[in-house]
Scaffold this active site. Structure first.
Site, PDB file in Angstrom:
ATOM      1  N   CYS A   1      18.645  11.407  55.754  1.00  0.00           N
ATOM      2  CA  CYS A   1      18.714  11.035  54.336  1.00  0.00           C
ATOM      3  C   CYS A   1      20.148  11.075  53.838  1.00  0.00           C
ATOM      4  CB  CYS A   1      17.840  11.972  53.500  1.00  0.00           C
ATOM      5  SG  CYS A   1      17.876  11.598  51.728  1.00  0.00           S
TER       6      CYS A   1
ATOM      7  N   CYS B   1      -2.259  26.639  49.163  1.00  0.00           N
ATOM      8  CA  CYS B   1      -0.889  26.129  49.230  1.00  0.00           C
ATOM      9  C   CYS B   1       0.119  27.223  48.882  1.00  0.00           C
ATOM     10  CB  CYS B   1      -0.714  24.928  48.302  1.00  0.00           C
ATOM     11  SG  CYS B   1      -1.038  25.278  46.557  1.00  0.00           S
TER      12      CYS B   1
END
Length: 378
Positions: free
Chosen positions: A6, A337
């Site tokens: 990236c 999560c």
């Protein structure tokens, strides 16, 4: 490695992927160590199944883009430290379909003259663009606006946008008039005849409405449902509750002949989508209802054979954990999560001991993760 993955990360324009500079194998090792440090004393001698890895890039099926700049030259991405827009329309986390759609949507902002909202001056209309891609390549696009002022222009130019984006099947306007850091508002205006995006994962056809929640990593969501289905098949419950059911993924994945499944979710939009999915699949023993998961459980006189809980990051909390501890339910499947709140909740349910646990890398390049745990009453 980061410069290959990236260029925004390399240049320091975006550091949302805090672990992007760490090799992926090392990320998995670190996450596994994190959850074992938090949960090892609870999982004990049962041990862990190997972590489930996924693609490091190109996995995000939902883009949440802040719109800044001008209608003629908008940025789609995030706000930088100084409040200026950082354009991330080529973010490599997103699926190829989303990356291809974002430049087209940027052009549409100019065509429809959608002035981006400017926070300091409190002027402008378009706050966010929310784009979701299904595994089949279909798109849902939501325009988050301050008011209805641009609505007629969006309607006027929508056919041309659909021509430019043949995969666009659901488009809507969300109204968020308040001047605060809230992604979207309560009111949704659907602009297309089709009102749901079909997410085909793990053999399921899940309807997703504009305000419904679905995991941003569809491939890993499919792995989650497959494991849930396999683990629960070994238990063979006759009755199941799917608490915090969302659009019904777990409940529909666990449907089986002779098994009663009830899903509970606070979002009426999600419940409507789950109900539609169950009807399309011809599942007469699966039903969904809107309501608070904890309140639903506490109001029942009897518990099912198995309870699935898939709460937000805050976990299920003391009241529901206490109810599960004394309920008599034989098994709990907990999808978390946040391993910290998972550890807290498991500690509050000592009669339900973990018999199987596995980490799924739902959020590569960050410290976040998903943990699936099967609990059995001792």
């Amino acid at each position: 490695m980061s410069s290959v993955l990236c260029h925004h990360f390399e240049a320091g324009r975006c550091r949302s992927c805090t672990w992007l500079g760490t090799p992926y194998d090392a990320q998995l090792v670190a996450k596994q160590q994190q959850v074992e440090d938090l949960l090892g004393h609870l999982v004990g001698e049962v041990g862990w199944l190997p972590p489930v890895a996924g693609p490091q890039l190109g996995f995000r099926t939902k883009a949440k883009m802040v719109v800044h700049g001008t209608a003629a030259a908008p940025t789609l991405g995030i706000l930088g430290p100084t409040g200026s827009g950082v354009d991330l329309r080529d973010c490599p986390l997103h699926t190829p379909g989303i990356r291809a759609a974002l430049p087209v949507l940027a052009d549409f902002v100019g065509r429809a003259d959608l002035a981006p909202y400017d926070v300091p001056s409190r002027r402008g209309e378009l706050k966010h663009l929310l784009v979701t891609e299904s595994p089949d390549g279909e798109l849902m696009v939501r325009f988050v606006l301050r008011s209805q002022e641009p609505l007629a222009r969006i309607r006027k130019h929508l056919p041309a946008l659909q021509g430019d984006l043949p995969g666009l099947v659901v488009a809507s306007v969300n109204l968020q008039p308040e001047h605060k850091a809230v992604l979207e508002g309560d009111r949704e205006i659907v602009l297309t005849d089709q009102q749901t995006l079909t997410m085909r994962v793990a053999g399921l056809h899940l309807h997703l409405r504009p305000q419904g929640f679905f995991q941003t990593n569809a491939a890993m969501a499919a792995e989650l449902y497959r494991r849930a289905r396999a683990w629960v098949a070994e238990v063979g419950p006759r009755s199941v509750w799917d608490l915090y059911c969302g659009v019904g993924g777990f409940g529909l994945a666990l449907a089986a002949p002779g098994r009663q499944v009830t899903g509970v979710e606070v979002s009426a939009e999600a419940v409507a989508a789950a109900t539609q999915s169950a009807a399309d699949a011809g599942l007469t023993d699966v039903r969904f209802q809107a309501g608070d998961a904890t309140a639903y459980a506490l109001a029942r006189s009897a518990a099912p054979d198995l309870v699935v809980v898939n709460p937000p990051r805050r976990g299920i909390g003391a009241d529901l954990a206490g109810w599960l501890e004394t309920s008599g339910t034989g098994h709990v499947l907990y999808s978390s999560c946040n391993a910290q709140t998972l550890a807290r909740d498991l500690t509050a349910m000592p009669s339900l001991r973990p018999v199987r646990a596995q980490l799924l890398d739902m959020f590569p390049n960050t410290a976040h993760h998903e943990v699936l745990v099967l609990l059995e009453r001792s």
